[in-house]
Design a protein around this motif. Structure first.
Motif, PDB file in Angstrom:
ATOM      1  N   GLU A  45       0.843  -1.196   0.000  1.00 20.66           N
ATOM      2  CA  GLU A  45       0.000   0.000   0.000  1.00 20.66           C
ATOM      3  C   GLU A  45       0.878   1.246   0.000  1.00 20.66           C
ATOM      4  N   GLY A  46       0.515   2.210  -0.794  1.00 18.63           N
ATOM      5  CA  GLY A  46       1.225   3.480  -0.804  1.00 18.63           C
ATOM      6  C   GLY A  46       2.379   3.579  -1.784  1.00 18.63           C
ATOM      7  N   PHE A  47       2.737   2.490  -2.467  1.00 17.65           N
ATOM      8  CA  PHE A  47       3.866   2.520  -3.388  1.00 17.65           C
ATOM      9  C   PHE A  47       3.458   2.399  -4.860  1.00 17.65           C
ATOM     10  N   ASP A  49       2.335   4.550  -7.041  1.00 15.32           N
ATOM     11  CA  ASP A  49       2.853   5.604  -7.918  1.00 15.32           C
ATOM     12  C   ASP A  49       4.335   5.421  -8.209  1.00 15.32           C
ATOM     13  N   GLU A  50       5.102   5.040  -7.186  1.00 14.95           N
ATOM     14  CA  GLU A  50       6.539   4.820  -7.369  1.00 14.95           C
ATOM     15  C   GLU A  50       6.797   3.641  -8.311  1.00 14.95           C
TER      16      GLU A  50
END
Length: 85
Positions: A45-47, A49-50
């Protein structure tokens, strides 16, 4: 955990894996079918875009094609073990 499935040239699987490993904790690559170059990325979760930015950069070096999830995708149900002892 987000799962994204890709088809890459089988000779590029190791390069793809080592590139991801260089970005520790960004994503984990699992090879589902080495012969056909099918891999899955497990993205915390949260990665997302990277990972998307890294995939865009990698697309200039290797052919990375996202494929939709399907029940027909191979999945290793058991690993082979080899005992040389």
């Amino acid at each position: 955990m987000l799962l994204r499935y890709f088809r890459v040239n089988r000779r590029d699987i190791a390069y793809f894996r080592f590139t991801l490993e260089a970005y520790e904790g960004l994503a984990t690559l699992t090879t589902l079918d080495a012969r056909n170059g099918i891999v899955v990325l497990s993205i915390p979760e949260g990665f997302a875009d990277e990972v998307a930015a890294l995939l865009a950069a990698l697309a200039h070096e290797i052919d990375v094609t996202e494929i939709p999830f399907s029940d027909d995708l191979p999945f290793p149900l058991k690993q082979e073990t080899h005992n040389d002892a």
